[in-house]
Enzyme design. Sequence first.
Site, PDB file in Angstrom:
ATOM      1  N   ASP A  61       0.844  -1.179   0.000  1.00  0.00           N
ATOM      2  CA  ASP A  61       0.000   0.000   0.000  1.00  0.00           C
ATOM      3  C   ASP A  61       0.886   1.238   0.000  1.00  0.00           C
ATOM      4  OD1 ASP A  61      -2.231   1.543   0.191  1.00  0.00           O
ATOM      5  OD2 ASP A  61      -2.238   1.518   2.377  1.00  0.00           O
ATOM      6  N   THR A  94      -3.899   6.407  -3.649  1.00  0.00           N
ATOM      7  CA  THR A  94      -2.794   7.160  -3.054  1.00  0.00           C
ATOM      8  C   THR A  94      -1.497   7.028  -3.867  1.00  0.00           C
ATOM      9  OG1 THR A  94      -2.435   5.280  -1.605  1.00  0.00           O
ATOM     10  CG2 THR A  94      -3.676   7.100  -0.717  1.00  0.00           C
ATOM     11  N   ASP A 384     -10.307   0.262   3.563  1.00  0.00           N
ATOM     12  CA  ASP A 384     -10.334   0.682   2.156  1.00  0.00           C
ATOM     13  C   ASP A 384     -11.685   0.362   1.533  1.00  0.00           C
ATOM     14  OD1 ASP A 384      -7.765   1.437   2.494  1.00  0.00           O
ATOM     15  OD2 ASP A 384      -6.872  -0.106   1.214  1.00  0.00           O
TER      16      ASP A 384
HETATM   17  P1  ADP Z   1      -3.469   3.134  -5.545  1.00  0.00           P
HETATM   18  O1  ADP Z   1      -2.793   3.366  -4.241  1.00  0.00           O
HETATM   19  O2  ADP Z   1      -3.191   4.242  -6.506  1.00  0.00           O
HETATM   20  O3  ADP Z   1      -4.890   2.792  -5.425  1.00  0.00           O
HETATM   21  P2  ADP Z   1      -3.109   0.363  -6.235  1.00  0.00           P
HETATM   22  O4  ADP Z   1      -1.880  -0.435  -5.951  1.00  0.00           O
HETATM   23  O5  ADP Z   1      -4.315   0.082  -5.461  1.00  0.00           O
HETATM   24  O6  ADP Z   1      -2.701   1.882  -6.146  1.00  0.00           O
HETATM   25  O7  ADP Z   1      -3.420   0.179  -7.776  1.00  0.00           O
HETATM   26  C1  ADP Z   1      -4.513   0.793  -8.374  1.00  0.00           C
HETATM   27  C2  ADP Z   1      -4.459   0.636  -9.860  1.00  0.00           C
HETATM   28  O8  ADP Z   1      -4.427  -0.749 -10.227  1.00  0.00           O
HETATM   29  C3  ADP Z   1      -5.673   1.238 -10.529  1.00  0.00           C
HETATM   30  O9  ADP Z   1      -5.239   2.031 -11.599  1.00  0.00           O
HETATM   31  C4  ADP Z   1      -6.454   0.019 -11.004  1.00  0.00           C
HETATM   32  O10 ADP Z   1      -7.198   0.294 -12.182  1.00  0.00           O
HETATM   33  C5  ADP Z   1      -5.342  -0.952 -11.287  1.00  0.00           C
HETATM   34  N1  ADP Z   1      -5.783  -2.357 -11.328  1.00  0.00           N
HETATM   35  C6  ADP Z   1      -6.455  -3.052 -10.398  1.00  0.00           C
HETATM   36  N2  ADP Z   1      -6.677  -4.330 -10.825  1.00  0.00           N
HETATM   37  C7  ADP Z   1      -6.128  -4.431 -12.052  1.00  0.00           C
HETATM   38  C8  ADP Z   1      -6.012  -5.474 -13.025  1.00  0.00           C
HETATM   39  N3  ADP Z   1      -6.489  -6.711 -12.822  1.00  0.00           N
HETATM   40  N4  ADP Z   1      -5.362  -5.190 -14.177  1.00  0.00           N
HETATM   41  C9  ADP Z   1      -4.856  -3.961 -14.390  1.00  0.00           C
HETATM   42  N5  ADP Z   1      -4.925  -2.958 -13.531  1.00  0.00           N
HETATM   43  C10 ADP Z   1      -5.557  -3.165 -12.376  1.00  0.00           C
END
Ligand code: ADP
Length: 531
Positions: A61, A94, A384
């Site tokens: 995270d 974030t 979350d």
């Molecule tokens: P943040 O802290 O920005 O939320 P995350 O590590 O939660 O970062 O990643 C969020 C990103 O991952 C988003 O842009 C979301 O669309 C993307 N995401 C989630 N699942 C998938 C997937 N299966 N394939 C591609 N992108 C994904």
Amino acid sequence: MVESEHDVALQDTDRIEGRSALVNNVNAALALAGAVRSTLGPRGSDKMLVGGNGEIIVTNDGVTVLETAKVEHPTANLLIATSSAQDRVARDGTTTSVLLTAELLRNALELTRIGIHPSLIMNGYRLSVEESLSELGKISIQPNDLQLRGVIETTLAGKIDVGLANRITEIAIEAADTLSEEQGGDDLERVRVKRLRVAGGSASESEIIHGLVLRKQRLDFTTPSSSHGGVIAIVDGGLENAELELDAQIEIQSTGVLAGFHQRKLEKLRQKVARLTELGVELLCVRDGIADEVVPMLKEAGITAYRRFEREDLERLSILTGATMIRTVNRLSKEDIGHYKSRSEEKIEDVWHLRIDGEGAAMTALLRGTTPIMREEVSRAFDDALGVAYRLSRDNLILPGGGATQTHLARHLRAFSTTQKGREQLAIEGFADALEVIPRALSENAGLDPIDETLALSAAQVKSGPWIGLDVMSGENKNMQEAGITDPLFVARQALEGATEAAISILRIDDVLWAKVEAGTPDWRDEEEQD
Ligand code: ADP
Ligand code: MG
């Protein structure tokens, strides 16, 4: 991570002139973004963090990484503040907001290198955000129930295993539904839902209780442990008679005086209990202590009492029962009392708990897990999930995930830039390039080639529309709506606005500094020596 030579006080304009301030700030931002870039997306890697006391946190995270890191550079701190704001407002996105900010700054630096003034860049960035937000409104959709689950599951993707993500999503939606009609600010869902971590039981047995469960037992075991409802009073203070204790410090010379003090003290306490009885109170919850002398009086009055509450729990109790939190019993009036539907004491994993049910919308999330680390993880995931579910209940438009939104916006902005005048065009292009950091980082973290993937994705979108994105689990470009990979619009909106605001506030510092050197001729030499 951030070297100490970057620790320059920005007010010290004598030392930092022209470009070197910006170079310095951009470097700090990039260093910080570099620390979280590899955590983006479900295939992002975990980071192991070791805290000051040697405690270990494993997380993927972004905001946890940043908040745990000890960073001192003012720009780095601004980025951390931006990601915390993202967390507060949107509860997700974030990492995205930090990556975007750093990339916006990197591109701004490039633009100043070819002689574009910071204020023009700021203008171009502002135009870009505005245009992006209006475009997001056009490509977003209103989800059905199944799609709503999909958004929350995407939030949890990569953070916990899929089976558990399903359960957490379910209970988050259950709690969010209960809160959907309630009035309150951004933090309503934190206030209204108590998180109670319970040792034992599997994480997937976590559940929402529509009432409050508190790790507590009644003060006097001879009073009834349960009831089918009644009148409750909540005291945000004690039932102790502190004033008299102060009096008692006066030198006491005769036993008669002492006995008098004691009598008066008892009398005051008796009056308080009488006040409670008059109003029909049968359950009393007190934040601080309850004097020993009151215990038998309460019992006689048929009042069951609990003491030593966290303030937040009292607030929840107040919402649940409609009772006002009063400072002292003397001021208790009819309007202050509340009503509950039932109460009981029950054992959860061998520990006694008090459970109170009422009409108000306050809940308890019983979060289970066999180890403390597991419970910690379940708890963070629930935070979350509920944060997003609750916000979605008020603002439910969704966007494609998997880099689709940013790829589409980048292409859209490049077309839009040609409608703008001169140098701002370049800034808008810089903004568009910055957005592509998201699809690039997602591909990188999945072991794919970022350049090939970004080009292929954009080409696929030209053919089949903005909802085509990259599913990093399969490595294929597909329709994100069908794949169930979606992000809330409010997350994307906050990330765009927050990142742009942060980038602009750093550029503004530079703008001021630039004004101090001769207009139009940035101090190149200084920067080259620094590099
Ligand atoms: P943040 O802290 O920005 O939320 P995350 O590590 O939660 O970062 O990643 C969020 C990103 O991952 C988003 O842009 C979301 O669309 C993307 N995401 C989630 N699942 C998938 C997937 N299966 N394939 C591609 N992108 C994904
Ligand atoms: Mg996320």
